[in-house]
Each structure stands twice: as structure tokens, then as C-alpha cells.
Scaffold this active site. Structure first.
Site, PDB file in Angstrom:
ATOM      1  N   GLU A 132      10.313  11.025   3.231  1.00  0.00           N
ATOM      2  CA  GLU A 132      10.351  11.139   1.777  1.00  0.00           C
ATOM      3  C   GLU A 132       9.879   9.829   1.164  1.00  0.00           C
ATOM      4  OE1 GLU A 132      14.229  14.154   1.804  1.00  0.00           O
ATOM      5  OE2 GLU A 132      14.241  12.378   0.514  1.00  0.00           O
ATOM      6  N   GLY A 136      11.376   6.704   4.623  1.00  0.00           N
ATOM      7  CA  GLY A 136      10.302   6.730   5.610  1.00  0.00           C
ATOM      8  C   GLY A 136      10.874   6.398   6.975  1.00  0.00           C
ATOM      9  N   ILE A 162       2.815  14.417   4.274  1.00  0.00           N
ATOM     10  CA  ILE A 162       2.888  15.512   5.234  1.00  0.00           C
ATOM     11  C   ILE A 162       1.477  15.912   5.663  1.00  0.00           C
ATOM     12  CG2 ILE A 162       3.789  17.803   5.706  1.00  0.00           C
ATOM     13  CD1 ILE A 162       5.887  15.519   5.108  1.00  0.00           C
ATOM     14  N   ARG A 249       5.448  11.262  19.828  1.00  0.00           N
ATOM     15  CA  ARG A 249       4.829   9.935  19.782  1.00  0.00           C
ATOM     16  C   ARG A 249       3.796   9.794  20.901  1.00  0.00           C
ATOM     17  NH1 ARG A 249      10.584   7.227  18.507  1.00  0.00           N
ATOM     18  NH2 ARG A 249      10.330   7.050  16.255  1.00  0.00           N
ATOM     19  N   ARG A 274     -30.032  -2.015  21.930  1.00  0.00           N
ATOM     20  CA  ARG A 274     -30.349  -3.047  20.934  1.00  0.00           C
ATOM     21  C   ARG A 274     -30.889  -4.305  21.611  1.00  0.00           C
ATOM     22  NH1 ARG A 274     -31.601  -4.518  15.735  1.00  0.00           N
ATOM     23  NH2 ARG A 274     -30.353  -6.276  14.990  1.00  0.00           N
ATOM     24  N   GLN A 285     -23.626 -12.467  28.346  1.00  0.00           N
ATOM     25  CA  GLN A 285     -22.325 -12.453  29.014  1.00  0.00           C
ATOM     26  C   GLN A 285     -21.158 -12.372  28.027  1.00  0.00           C
ATOM     27  OE1 GLN A 285     -20.767 -15.991  31.196  1.00  0.00           O
ATOM     28  NE2 GLN A 285     -20.963 -14.662  32.992  1.00  0.00           N
ATOM     29  N   GLN A 343     -17.844  -4.989  15.457  1.00  0.00           N
ATOM     30  CA  GLN A 343     -18.413  -6.329  15.664  1.00  0.00           C
ATOM     31  C   GLN A 343     -19.644  -6.277  16.573  1.00  0.00           C
ATOM     32  OE1 GLN A 343     -17.136  -8.882  14.031  1.00  0.00           O
ATOM     33  NE2 GLN A 343     -18.469 -10.488  14.846  1.00  0.00           N
ATOM     34  N   GLU A 370       4.408   8.635  12.473  1.00  0.00           N
ATOM     35  CA  GLU A 370       5.410   8.955  13.510  1.00  0.00           C
ATOM     36  C   GLU A 370       6.170   7.704  13.942  1.00  0.00           C
ATOM     37  OE1 GLU A 370       4.955  11.952  16.385  1.00  0.00           O
ATOM     38  OE2 GLU A 370       3.307  12.922  15.321  1.00  0.00           O
ATOM     39  N   GLY A 371       6.435   6.865  12.974  1.00  0.00           N
ATOM     40  CA  GLY A 371       7.173   5.627  13.226  1.00  0.00           C
ATOM     41  C   GLY A 371       6.221   4.454  13.336  1.00  0.00           C
TER      42      GLY A 371
END
Length: 387
Positions: A132, A136, A162, A249, A274, A285, A343, A370-371
Site C-alpha cells: 500500500e 511497502g 500492482i 523472490r 566494432r 584487454q 559502457q 518483492e522486497g
């Protein structure tokens, strides 16, 4: 002689075959629409259609309810492979499991048949209503109320953030049923149907990522819920909700691994093509070391998720720790790897002409929903200190 302790790390032929099948569907039927879904902020209908047609939309539902009966690891593989091309689309199988897991864990047989069967057939998705505005991480502080009225319950309140709200037909909703009861033991779980009178949705949230998956508030104005739609016994809802998160989770960890793998795959292909200073940038490297670190972290996260998935399938006592650890580590890796992929592409990585910027934006939510990862660390610490 095989050591059973190492069986967690070897996928069966069925699991490998499943990965190949999902990857084919994802690359042919989901990937071509991912950029447009993100740009237009629209639901990935093409992905839903493809997932339902191939029975990958809710693979966790047992065969007795017309599902395919995939185990927790197989379900993670489905989510991972879809997330590799489109994180928004991967929320279809992930949230179908999240929304229906309380029913699977705590519902009676009649209720399971009534709702898991249409879910398995692709006739209606499931969403999960726990958080809510002011509840949370502190879920026990929820204000949504369900008042008994004869055999029915009258639901009032709201739920926030939701996933797939407005698209799903069914919603597992947590509400306080005993305002005078002990905090955390006064919450019950209900199934709300999209067509229930008085049940509406807020406006779509404008988000950083996963733009193809609608996130909305659930609004309840005297919604009458028949008593037989309560999941389990009164007062057991929060315990059921937290048990659900222990299992799901792991699926967020799988989503994070998929996002990271997709970014890594694209970056590897790009640096091989590239050229700068007269040679491929893959031959430098410094960039090779970046790629090696990215791949090492993705694979570590994958192994953590798969071990946690095996524990979820067995409902091991230490699932809470391993689910939190897998979700936390994999989501941190997803954020790091997608940022590194941007990057590696340089200025091109920052444009919407290439998918890695979308993957970076999508990855961020895996550290939050989910936390939050701060909450995951609390879960892990509590597990350690209990011992």
C-alpha cells in the site's frame, strides 16, 4: 560415483530442452516487439499470445488443474529466457506465479480448481495485492479492511504498485479482518475478480523501466467478496503472503539473470564487430576483463538462483535465506552488468537504437520489488541470527 550433493548443479535433459524451446519462442515471437512495447508503454500482447500458445504463461500450475506442472527450476528457466529479450514480458509467467502462490500454498481444493484451471488455460492472469502507499516494506501496517457481513466480506481500501493490474482477471488481496487483533496475525487473504462491483484501478504509473507491464493501484469501494473466496483461515493472510515471497523472490532472481544475460550477449556481439584504432575493440584487454567479470557474475547469480529454485521446489527450511540471497545478488548483478554493457557500447549504448539502455532501466526494479535489497539483507541476517 555421483554425489547427490551436486545434483543441484546439473540440469536435466528436460530442463535443457525447455530452455531451447522457450528461447526459440522468445527470439521469434517476443524480441521483435520489445523495443516498441517499451517505447509505446503498451502491454506486450504479442508476448502473452505466444506464451499462452506454448503453455509458458503459467508453467507452475499443476497438471491436475490443466497446467503443465513445471517445477520451480523449470519456471525460473522460462522467466529467465523471456527476460533475456524482454523484462516486461517475463512478468507474465512471474506474476502469474506470484498472484496464485498464496492459493497454491493455502487454498482449499475447490478454490484451487476454480481459479488455477482458468489460469492454466490462459483464460485469466493472476496479480498480487499486498503493498500500500504507506505499507511497502512494512506490510503489517496495511490499512485495507475487510468487514464480515453475514457469509460475505466487504472490502475497502487500496493497494499500490500492482503489476499487471487491469490486465489480470484475478487478484490475491491481503486485508485486515480483525482491527483489534495482534499486528500481523489479523490479516486475511482473498481472491478478488476483476468484474467485482466496486473494484477499480488507478492510472498507470509512469515508470523508469518495465514499461510494457502496467503498474496501477487497486481501489476497493465496498467490494462484496463471498466468504468462500478467502484463502485459508482468517488471520493467516500475512503468514501466507510472506511464505509466498520466499518462493517468488527466486523468480525475480531468474528475471534479473535473464536481463543481465541479454545485456552481456548483446555487448559481446557488439565488441566483436566494432573497430577502433584499426582493430576490434574486443581485442583490447581492458574490455576483455570487463566482459570476463560480467560473465563470471552472471553465472554466479544463475547458480544461486537455481539452487534457491531447487530449495523452493522442496520447500526447504532454509529457503528464506537462499531466496533472499539469490534475489539480492542477482538483481545487484543485473544492475551492474547492464550498466557495464551500456559502457561497452559507448555513445551508442546510451541511445534507444540498441537494447542495452532499456535493459539497464528494466534491471533497476529487480533491486526494489518483492522486497528491496535492503529488506533481503534483513531477511538473510535474521536467518543467520536465528541459528
Amino acid at each position: 560415483m555421483s554425489n547427490p550433493d551436486f545434483d543441484l548443479y546439473r540440469l536435466s535433459e528436460d530442463h535443457e530442452g525447455l530452455r531451447e524451446a522457450v528461447r526459440q519462442v522468445a527470439e521469434a515471437k517476443i524480441a521483435p516487439y520489445a523495443a516498441a512495447v517499451d517505447a509505446e508503454m503498451r502491454y506486450p500482447q504479442e508476448a502473452q499470445d505466444a506464451l499462452i500458445a506454448s503453455d509458458f504463461h503459467a508453467p507452475h500450475v499443476a497438471e491436475e488443474y490443466d497446467g503443465v506442472g513445471a517445477d520451480a527450476l523449470a519456471t525460473c528457466i522460462v522467466i529467465e529466457e523471456v527476460a533475456r529479450v524482454d523484462a516486461s514480458a517475463s512478468l507474465i509467467p512471474a506474476v502469474n506465479k506470484l498472484g496464485s502462490m498464496p492459493l497454491i500454498l493455502g487454498g482449499g481444493e475447490d478454490l484451487k480448481k476454480r481459479y488455477l484451471t482458468p489460469l492454466a488455460r490462459g483464460e485469466g492472469g493472476f496479480s498480487y495485492g499486498l503493498s500500500e502507499r504507506d505499507a511497502g516494506s512494512d506490510t503489517a501496517a496495511m490499512k485495507t479492511r475487510a468487514r464480515r457481513d453475514g457469509d460475505d466480506w466487504i472490502l475497502n481500501g487500496q493497494k499500490s504498485w500492482i503489476t499487471n493490474a487491469g490486465v489480470s482477471e484475478y487478484y490475491t488481496v491481503l486485508a485486515v479482518t480483525d482491527p483489534e487483533g495482534a499486528r500481523g496475525r489479523n490479516v486475511s487473504a482473498f481472491i478478488v475478480e476483476k468484474s467485482d462491483a466496486g473494484f477499480t484501478f488507478g492510472e498507470k504509473e509512469r515508470k523508469l523501466g518495465i514499461k510494457g507491464s502496467p503498474t496501477r493501484e487497486l481501489l476497493f469501494d465496498n467490494v462484496r467478496i463471498p466468504g468462500d473466496r478467502m484463502i485459508g483461515e482468517p488471520g493467516t493472510g500475512l503468514k501466507l503472503a510472506l511464505r509466498t515471497l520466499d518462493h517468488t523472490r527466486v523468480t525475480i532472481g531468474a528475471q534479473a539473470v535473464g536481463i543481465a544475460q541479454g545485456a552481456l550477449d548483446f555487448a559481446v556481439g557488439y565488441v566483436k564487430e566494432r573497430k577502433q584504432f584499426g582493430k576490434r575493440i574486443a581485442d583490447f584487454q581492458g574490455l576483455q576483463f570487463m566482459l570476463a567479470d560480467m560473465a563470471m557474475k552472471v553465472e554466479t547469480a544463475r547458480q544461486m538462483v537455481y539452487v534457491a529454485a531447487a530449495k523452493s521446489e522442496r520447500d526447504d527450511a532454509d529457503l528464506g535465506f537462499f531466496g533472499a540471497a539469490a534475489k539480492c545478488f542477482a538483481s545487484d548483478v543485473a544492475m551492474e552488468v547492464t550498466t557495464d554493457a551500456v559502457q561497452l557500447l559507448g555513445g551508442y549504448g546510451y541511445t534507444q537504437d540498441f537494447p542495452v539502455e532499456r535493459m539497464m532501466r528494466d534491471a533497476k526494479i529487480t533491486q526494489i520489488y518483492e522486497g528491496t535489497n535492503q529488506v533481503q539483507r534483513i531477511v538473510m541476517a535474521r536467518s543467520l541470527l536465528k541459528g
